[in-house]
Design a protein around this motif. Sequence first.
Motif, PDB file in Angstrom:
ATOM      1  N   THR A 149       0.845  -1.196   0.000  1.00  0.00           N
ATOM      2  CA  THR A 149       0.000   0.000   0.000  1.00  0.00           C
ATOM      3  C   THR A 149       0.876   1.239   0.000  1.00  0.00           C
ATOM      4  OG1 THR A 149      -1.637  -1.203   1.315  1.00  0.00           O
ATOM      5  CG2 THR A 149      -1.896   1.173   1.168  1.00  0.00           C
ATOM      6  N   ASP A 170       0.495   5.740  -0.224  1.00  0.00           N
ATOM      7  CA  ASP A 170      -0.430   6.871  -0.282  1.00  0.00           C
ATOM      8  C   ASP A 170      -0.153   7.696  -1.537  1.00  0.00           C
ATOM      9  OD1 ASP A 170       1.251   9.324   0.214  1.00  0.00           O
ATOM     10  OD2 ASP A 170       1.723   8.254   2.057  1.00  0.00           O
ATOM     11  N   ASP A 218      -8.212   7.184   2.793  1.00  0.00           N
ATOM     12  CA  ASP A 218      -7.516   7.041   4.071  1.00  0.00           C
ATOM     13  C   ASP A 218      -8.289   7.788   5.138  1.00  0.00           C
ATOM     14  OD1 ASP A 218      -5.819   6.792   6.146  1.00  0.00           O
ATOM     15  OD2 ASP A 218      -4.074   7.681   5.165  1.00  0.00           O
ATOM     16  N   LYS A 222      -5.074   6.181  -1.004  1.00  0.00           N
ATOM     17  CA  LYS A 222      -3.930   5.290  -1.085  1.00  0.00           C
ATOM     18  C   LYS A 222      -4.257   4.180  -2.071  1.00  0.00           C
ATOM     19  CE  LYS A 222      -5.274   2.947   3.222  1.00  0.00           C
ATOM     20  NZ  LYS A 222      -4.827   2.558   4.571  1.00  0.00           N
ATOM     21  N   GLY A 245       0.236   3.724   4.498  1.00  0.00           N
ATOM     22  CA  GLY A 245       0.698   3.666   3.120  1.00  0.00           C
ATOM     23  C   GLY A 245       1.778   4.674   2.814  1.00  0.00           C
TER      24      GLY A 245
END
Length: 449
Positions: free
Chosen positions: A222, A224, A266, A284, A426
């Motif tokens: 993961t 962002d 998020d 993300k 992330g």
Amino acid sequence: MSKKKKIIISVIAAVLIIAVIVSAVVIAMTKGKNAAKASGVYANKVADVMYQAGSTDRYSGVVEAADTMDIKADSEKTVKDILVSEGDEVQVGTPLFTYDTKDLAAKKESATLELESLNNTLSGYDAQIEQLTKEKKEAPKDQQLDYTLQIQQAQTQQKQTQYDIATKKAEIEKYDESIKNATVNSTMVGVVKKINENQSADTADTAFMTIVATGDYRVKGTIDEQSFLNSGLAEGQAVIVRSRVDESKTWQGTISKVDTENPQTDNSNSGMYDDGSSEQKASKYNFYVQLTGTGDMLLGQHVYVEPDFGQTEVKDGIWIDESYVVKDGDDAYVWTLNKKDKLEKTKVELGDYDENLMMYEIKSGLTKDDYIVWASDDLYEGEPAQTWEEYVENGGGEDSVYDDMGTEALDDQMLEGTEGGPVDDGTMDDGTMDEGAADATGSGDAEVQ
């Protein structure tokens, strides 16, 4: 004055002189140490910083099955028995669950009776057409048209009945197939991950049972959106997958997909930013790593993912980060710590340069036991300094925001996060956290057993 008193006075004077000298030495040494401490310049041993490149972006990930099988229950059937439990290992052909066949048998019996009736009806139409055709031949001319219309009508009903018979036979065959295949078997080797026993009409489109393959893994990471825009992460990029518990344990792989079409919002505070008018939530994205080998890897294991710049390769000789090296025309030097705890320029001979790691080979001028300082424009020869070990031993590192490389580390609050917390959103990790913190931090979905 007696001779004895003169001796006593001489001894006292000598003691006083020695005390003054010792005090002066102590004061000088204290001033030197305080000056070194006040300078905030700390040197690291060459052997400790060899091969250590600058910060490496790393992201959290979790090991998952490369293949997943979702089995949906037939909405027209009723599940009778579930033959496995969540967590059970299954092979190809392992029975998973069975359908109740009583209703199917009853429906088949009813369809069989209807088929018999249709066959009888078809026989009646066949006989009717044969009789009308015979009578038409003997009928007078003015009745020929009437017989023709009757025959055509019977033929139409005959064809419709033939179609109904074919449809009913297919229905019966379907019932036979369903009864025969009342037991649903696994078509892959894996583990039963989930069973939705309370499936309702609202969840009919969801999987009744999910099986994940074993032995063939991938990593789901993961990142962002801000880190993604700055990272250059792309499909086909070589990466290193690193254990969060033992960072010396690594696996190789490549990015197989960056799923930017399905962003996730998020909800953590760390993903919030202000556009000047209202708070917005950052997104993300998931990315996936295809592994070249999975030895000792565990399903569900949480790991770090970092771009592969060759940082796991052990080089011969002395290699240090380019930030230690200062170029002066054709010459090169590094700042070293001498025996008097002062900085001095030391000329070095440079060898090869690794563009990926941004590191220089030092062919001569340094040994692994020397102490060096990150180059800075405000350093000067004779500047007081101390080794990082001395600084830590003297308690200087207890409340510091600096790590063992002398670079700024993560804030204590960030290190307190657990999975799903601030550091698990992330965002990238610069790789400077200590091993104790590593098991509680990351940037996506992480943790290793």
